[in-house]
Design an enzyme around this catalytic site. Structure first.
Site, mmCIF file in Angstrom:
data_model
loop_
_atom_site.group_PDB
_atom_site.id
_atom_site.type_symbol
_atom_site.label_atom_id
_atom_site.label_comp_id
_atom_site.label_asym_id
_atom_site.label_seq_id
_atom_site.Cartn_x
_atom_site.Cartn_y
_atom_site.Cartn_z
ATOM 1 N N GLU A 2 66.385 68.461 61.603
ATOM 2 C CA GLU A 2 65.439 67.665 61.251
ATOM 3 C C GLU A 2 65.672 66.773 59.935
ATOM 4 O O GLU A 2 65.611 65.540 59.847
ATOM 5 C CB GLU A 2 64.127 68.022 61.191
ATOM 6 C CG GLU A 2 63.847 68.811 62.507
ATOM 7 C CD GLU A 2 63.740 68.015 63.821
ATOM 8 O OE1 GLU A 2 63.363 66.735 63.580
ATOM 9 O OE2 GLU A 2 63.735 68.324 64.778
ATOM 10 N N ASP B 149 72.520 67.084 65.058
ATOM 11 C CA ASP B 149 73.234 68.321 65.394
ATOM 12 C C ASP B 149 74.408 68.463 64.430
ATOM 13 O O ASP B 149 74.523 69.527 64.024
ATOM 14 C CB ASP B 149 73.434 68.444 66.850
ATOM 15 C CG ASP B 149 72.413 68.472 67.760
ATOM 16 O OD1 ASP B 149 71.273 68.916 67.384
ATOM 17 O OD2 ASP B 149 72.448 68.367 68.915
HETATM 18 ZN ZN ZN Z 1 66.226 65.482 66.613
#
Ligand code: ZN
Length: 424
Positions: free
Chosen positions: A289, A370
């Site tokens: 996030e 990611d």
């Molecule tokens: Zn995400």
């Protein structure tokens, strides 16, 4: 009947066929799960996830068919013309004599009644479907935690918000488009005005709007907070922006998201997520996030929305008060407010393309976030197990059809995210 009449029919029926086709494609059974995700479910859980997908798909098809039949019947039977006549009669009644003449002159009262009636009617007709989805399907698979009280409270709060925000917004749009006949640049003014309002809403939403539906609390002291603290200070990220949300109030499904910007930016972890993951996994998710924040993904999505809003308002201006379109909808008097309603099905193909572009961008952002998590926190394997846990707990469909992924998915399928993470 004219070309607009057929265009409305072809577009609405065409989309119904296309979307249901995609659903059917994604429901097809697979012989063997891809190796990356083979260990997500045990056989029992896998068959449960298959039945959950099937139940949701079947219900989705039923809902979309109901909505199509409703719209087409109303359209063919002249419902829009009938509603417009009622609105004009009602707006002329002495009951509305308190309304300032500005709202009558610009047909803002008419527009509010016309659009309001359509929204309220469709809300009421769709209510049984929402109830069924929450209290039958989600309940059956053990996800539902909503009480009837919360369910209706959500709807009432939503309605009040729609009135408080929607009426001034509609007033502004109708008033501005009133200049369209004399000023070819009107769409630009509408664009600028709505863009500023959208930014303002995005800014205040995490602090003023979202708390109306959920409780947000700063993380409590403990192992998790310490771990996050260490990581956040290493990455120069202000921890005040990390909140725990009571997602368990409505559903056992877990999630995390990043929202807002500036002083009001927030990373939100659902309490259900915190309960189901280890500290390392949670930090890996939080780092993902944070990646969205560090890489300015919200601003980039806003860019797409800015361009598409411009295009949409330009097209609306071109189509405004088009008498053949009103003929197709069997409405006698042309008006700006009804134009907005009648143009929307015609804009559907363009909105669909914008939607695809925005999900392509969003999937790209997911890979970037990611990557950020894998590189900054340095434990990609923890993000992999976290994503697997999320998929298992949410009974996700692990093998969606590539065409459905391309057109609708904001996140890449799990197996592709794992494949990408294994590179780090
Ligand atoms: Zn995400």
């Amino acid at each position: 009947m004219n070309v607009w009449f057929y265009a409305v029919l072809i577009i609405t029926v065409g989309f119904w066929i296309w979307e249901n086709l995609l659903t059917l494609l994604s429901s097809r059974p697979v012989d063997k799960l891809p190796e990356e995700v083979a260990d997500v479910y045990d056989p029992d859980e896998y068959s449960k996830s298959q039945s959950y997908s099937r139940a949701k798909n079947k219900f989705g098809m039923l809902t979309s068919t109901f909505q199509l039949v409703l719209f087409i019947s109303f359209f063919l039977l002249g419902g829009f013309g009938w509603l417009d006549e009622q609105v004009r009669v009602i707006a002329g009644k002495s009951f509305f004599s308190f309304v300032p003449s500005f709202f009558i002159r610009h047909e803002i009262l008419h527009g509010t009644l016309f659009i309001g009636a359509l929204i309220v009617a469709s809300g009421i007709l769709n209510l049984p479907f929402s109830l069924y989805s929450t209290f039958v399907i989600e309940e059956k698979f053990g996800f539902n935690k909503t009480t009837l009280k919360t369910f209706f409270k959500d709807r009432i709060v939503g309605l009040i918000l729609a009135v408080i925000l929607g009426i001034p917004l509609l007033t502004l749009v109708l008033w501005l488009f009133g200049f369209a006949a004399s000023d070819p640049l009107t769409w630009l003014y509408v664009w600028a005005a709505l863009f500023i309002i959208q930014m303002a809403l995005m800014y205040i939403a995490p602090v003023w709007i979202m708390p109306l539906f959920n409780k947000f609390e700063p993380l409590e002291d403990g192992e998790l907070k310490d771990a996050i603290n260490d990581f956040a200070s290493k990455e120069n990220f202000a921890l005040q922006g990390v909140f725990k949300m009571d997602g368990s109030k409505r559903s056992s499904k877990a999630n995390a998201y990043f929202t807002g910007f500036g002083k009001n930016r927030r990373i939100v972890l659902f309490d259900t997520l915190i309960d189901s993951m280890s500290t390392d996994e949670l930090v890996a998710v939080l780092a993902h996030e944070m990646g969205h924040c560090k890489k300015k993904h919200i601003m980039k999505q806003l860019g797409i929305s800015l361009i598409s809003m411009g295009l949409i308002f330009y097209l609306i201006q071109i189509m405004l008060n088009n008498s053949s379109l009103f003929e197709a909808f069997q409405v006698k008097e042309v008006s700006i407010y009804a134009s907005l309603v009648f143009i929307s099905p015609l804009l559907e193909p363009i909105n669909y393309i914008i939607g695809i572009l925005s999900s392509v961008l969003s999937r790209k952002h997911e890979y970037e976030a990611d990557e950020y998590s894998a590189k900054s926190f340095g434990k990609p394997e923890k993000l992999i197990t976290a994503l697997k846990t999320l998929s298992r707990d949410n009974l996700s469909n692990l093998t969606p059809h590539p065409l459905q992924v391309f057109t609708e998915y904001s996140h890449p399928p799990l197996k592709e995210r794992i494949r990408a993470l294994k590179k780090y």
